[in-house]
Design an enzyme around this catalytic site. Structure first.
Site, short mmCIF file in Angstrom:
data_model
loop_
_atom_site.label_atom_id
_atom_site.label_comp_id
_atom_site.label_asym_id
_atom_site.label_seq_id
_atom_site.Cartn_x
_atom_site.Cartn_y
_atom_site.Cartn_z
N LYS A 93 0.85 -1.21 0.00
CA LYS A 93 0.00 0.00 0.00
C LYS A 93 0.88 1.25 0.00
CE LYS A 93 -1.76 1.48 4.00
NZ LYS A 93 -1.46 2.88 4.35
N ASN A 94 1.88 1.26 0.87
CA ASN A 94 2.65 2.50 1.07
C ASN A 94 3.68 2.72 -0.02
OD1 ASN A 94 1.06 2.96 3.25
ND2 ASN A 94 2.58 2.36 4.77
N ARG A 97 -5.07 10.79 4.18
CA ARG A 97 -3.99 11.74 4.37
C ARG A 97 -2.81 11.45 3.46
NH1 ARG A 97 -1.43 13.48 7.59
NH2 ARG A 97 0.63 12.84 6.92
N ARG A 100 -0.56 14.51 12.60
CA ARG A 100 0.19 14.16 11.39
C ARG A 100 0.68 15.44 10.73
NH1 ARG A 100 -1.43 8.89 9.95
NH2 ARG A 100 0.38 8.81 8.61
N PRO A 101 1.68 16.09 11.37
CA PRO A 101 2.15 17.39 10.83
C PRO A 101 2.78 17.22 9.45
CG PRO A 101 3.66 16.57 12.49
CD PRO A 101 2.46 15.66 12.52
N LEU A 141 7.70 19.27 7.69
CA LEU A 141 8.91 18.86 6.94
C LEU A 141 8.65 18.87 5.44
CD1 LEU A 141 10.12 15.98 9.28
CD2 LEU A 141 11.01 18.32 9.15
N ASP A 181 4.40 0.36 11.94
CA ASP A 181 3.20 -0.29 11.39
C ASP A 181 3.08 -1.75 11.81
OD1 ASP A 181 3.30 1.49 8.20
OD2 ASP A 181 2.72 2.10 10.22
N ILE A 196 7.72 6.55 16.95
CA ILE A 196 7.30 7.30 15.76
C ILE A 196 5.99 8.03 16.01
CG2 ILE A 196 6.79 7.13 13.29
CD1 ILE A 196 9.66 6.36 13.96
C1 EPZ Z 1 4.05 6.81 6.30
O1 EPZ Z 1 3.27 7.85 6.85
C2 EPZ Z 1 3.13 5.61 6.17
N1 EPZ Z 1 2.02 5.95 5.29
C3 EPZ Z 1 2.60 5.21 7.54
O2 EPZ Z 1 1.82 4.03 7.37
C4 EPZ Z 1 3.79 4.88 8.44
O3 EPZ Z 1 3.31 4.57 9.74
C5 EPZ Z 1 4.72 6.10 8.51
O4 EPZ Z 1 5.13 6.47 7.17
C6 EPZ Z 1 5.97 5.81 9.32
O5 EPZ Z 1 6.65 4.73 8.77
C7 EPZ Z 1 2.25 5.98 3.95
O6 EPZ Z 1 3.34 5.76 3.47
C8 EPZ Z 1 1.06 6.30 3.10
P1 EPZ Z 1 6.11 10.10 8.39
P2 EPZ Z 1 3.85 9.36 6.88
O7 EPZ Z 1 6.03 11.39 7.67
O8 EPZ Z 1 4.72 9.58 5.72
C9 EPZ Z 1 6.51 13.08 12.03
C10 EPZ Z 1 -0.01 2.62 7.71
O9 EPZ Z 1 -0.51 2.10 8.71
N2 EPZ Z 1 6.44 14.12 10.99
O10 EPZ Z 1 7.22 9.16 8.07
O11 EPZ Z 1 2.70 10.26 7.09
C11 EPZ Z 1 5.21 12.30 12.13
O12 EPZ Z 1 4.29 12.95 12.99
C12 EPZ Z 1 0.43 4.07 7.73
O13 EPZ Z 1 0.21 2.02 6.62
C13 EPZ Z 1 6.70 15.44 11.35
O14 EPZ Z 1 6.95 15.74 12.51
O15 EPZ Z 1 4.73 9.31 8.20
C14 EPZ Z 1 5.68 10.99 12.71
O16 EPZ Z 1 5.84 11.13 14.09
C15 EPZ Z 1 0.16 4.71 9.08
N3 EPZ Z 1 6.63 16.41 10.39
C16 EPZ Z 1 7.05 10.78 12.06
O17 EPZ Z 1 7.47 12.11 11.65
C17 EPZ Z 1 6.36 16.10 9.07
O18 EPZ Z 1 6.33 17.02 8.24
C18 EPZ Z 1 7.05 9.88 10.84
O19 EPZ Z 1 6.07 10.38 9.97
C19 EPZ Z 1 6.11 14.75 8.73
C20 EPZ Z 1 6.17 13.77 9.70
#
Ligand code: EPZ
Length: 424
Positions: free
Chosen positions: A22-23, A92, A121-122, A125, A309, A331
């Protein structure tokens, strides 16, 4: 809203094939907007999130078709630069439209995605990365509004307080591939799904080095072409089936489980003395007839660390371990919606700050429970398999977002499972 009835105490037996990731495929739908030529995606899982993404890309002007199972064709001859709230709010992950729209249209208006049950979900970045590429970014009316007419390559440090960002890295890469000059992303996400996306982009004509490492270098090109790409297998689904086989004390061959992408998870299962057999580079066999599960301490981290995940699934499994397990979430510190539901089934599990403390082994008993997010729902399925009696998991649309045909796959492994249609 449908629910899933599972009668516990049945050992899973047989073979299960992991679907496409999916991801990996969601950003690939967005990547297809980078060209006016046709992109063909194969091995795409049949998920509601995929159908949402296809709908959104179609609403932006692309011709989208699903000619056969697992195959999607996207041709974005014309594209709107506005991704409206009505569509983005559904999922999202559509935030990863931002990069391609900036690259193709030199402007973008993408609704800010909401938070969700696993935490805020900020996207700071994502915005930092685009600003580093000399884009003008404003937040107006709940939208991220980007003027990318002066976009150019840059050196960007993309790490945040929780480490790297997966979709943030995807966005910056997909913006930079058509930005004049060279971009170096430091502290890029190393997730295999990012490397798979980059493989697709390179086939489209992008110049990318270092995909899958913390330093990705992109040299902008004037135009990208269409391509055909097969999505990698879903490592999170593979890990979920491994946990389910262990919890049900089954004998299961998981086809598509790629050892090279499951190192951290395999390490935990090894520490828990699980009977894991690596049958090949792409298949793992579990014969969990009579082993004694040991408790573990585990911490989720960016790849190659333990995937967040798989955290909920590990918690469910560790209710069956003899002793105390401590599972820490680094995370998404709020990602513990599964804890109260597992407790309702008799698990001795509690949350202590960023950790779940699980005192096993406890006998689980079936109960009516509520799915809350994708991976918490998977944890409830695992617990239901290990429980005595019947469990009814409500709101399984959460499961359908990320697991292709999970009830059919469970039934094929001998599980006593029934999907209860509830038109309400
Ligand atoms: C991806 O989400 C995945 N989704 C998530 O899978 C997965 O849990 C996550 O990566 C972490 O591996 C997809 O790929 C569609 P991040 P993403 O940006 O990209 C913080 C599932 O169950 N952060 O890597 O949204 C954030 O809050 C889903 O399949 C900032 O602070 O996650 C988190 O604590 C759930 N600022 C950490 O970083 C930002 O601008 C990782 O988030 C972006 C993120």
């Amino acid at each position: 809203m449908d629910s899933l009835l599972i009668k516990g105490g049945v050992r899973l037996e047989g073979e299960v094939s992991v679907s496409g990731a999916k991801n990996a495929c969601l950003p690939m739908f967005a990547a297809a907007l980078l060209t006016d030529e046709k992109c063909v995606l194969k091995n795409v899982p049949d998920l509601s999130d995929v159908r949402f993404m296809a709908e959104i890309v179609g609403e932006l002007g692309a011709e989208v078709s699903n000619p056969s199972k697992g195959v999607w064709e996207i041709c974005a001859k014309e594209v709107s630069h506005i991704a409206p709230y009505e569509l983005v709010r559904k999922m999202r992950a559509s935030i990863c439209l931002l990069g391609p729209l900036c690259a193709r249209m030199r402007r973008a208006e993408v609704s800010l995605p909401g938070g969700c049950v696993i935490g805020a979900r900020p996207v700071d970045l994502h915005i930092k990365g685009l600003k580093a590429l000399n884009c003008a970014v404003e937040i107006e009316r709940g939208y991220i509004v980007v003027d990318a007419r002066k976009m150019r390559g840059a050196n960007i440090y993309l790490g945040g307080r929780f480490g790297s960002t997966v979709t943030g890295t995807a966005n910056v890469v997909m913006a930079a591939v058509l930005a004049p000059g060279t971009t170096v992303i430091e502290n890029a996400a190393c997730e295999p799904e990012i490397a798979d996306l980059c493989r697709m982009l390179v086939k489209m004509g992008a110049l990318i080095e270092g995909a899958g490492t913390p330093a990705i270098t992109i040299t902008g090109v004037p135009k990208l072409g269409g391509t055909e790409h097969s999505v990698m297998p879903d490592r999170i689904e593979a890990g979920t089936w491994m946990a389910a086989a262990l919890a049900s004390r089954g004998k299961v061959l998981i086809k598509g489980a790629q050892k090279k992408y499951l190192g951290s998870f395999l390490d935990i299962l090894e520490r828990a003395e699980c009977p894991i057999e690596i049958k090949s580079a792409n298949s793992i066999y579990i014969d969990a007839g009579s082993f004694k599960l040991k408790p573990v301490e585990a911490i989720t981290l960016p790849y190659p660390g333990l995937p967040t995940d798989l955290q909920a699934q590990i918690c469910a499994l560790m209710t069956q371990a003899d002793g105390i397990s401590i599972i820490t979430e680094r995370i998404y510190p709020e990602r513990f919606m599964h804890v109260p539901e597992l407790a309702r089934m008799g698990a001795n599990i509690s949350r202590e700050g960023p950790s779940a403390i699980i005192c096993g082994k406890t006998k689980l008993s079936g109960a009516p429970i509520m799915a809350s997010d994708l991976r918490a729902s998977a944890a409830l399925v695992i617990a239901a398999l290990a429980a005595s009696g019947q469990t009814q998991i409500h709101r399984i649309y959460h499961l359908d977002r990320g697991y292709d045909s999970i009830d059919a796959k469970l039934a094929a492994l001998g599980a006593k499972v029934e999907r209860v249609k509830n038109p309400g």
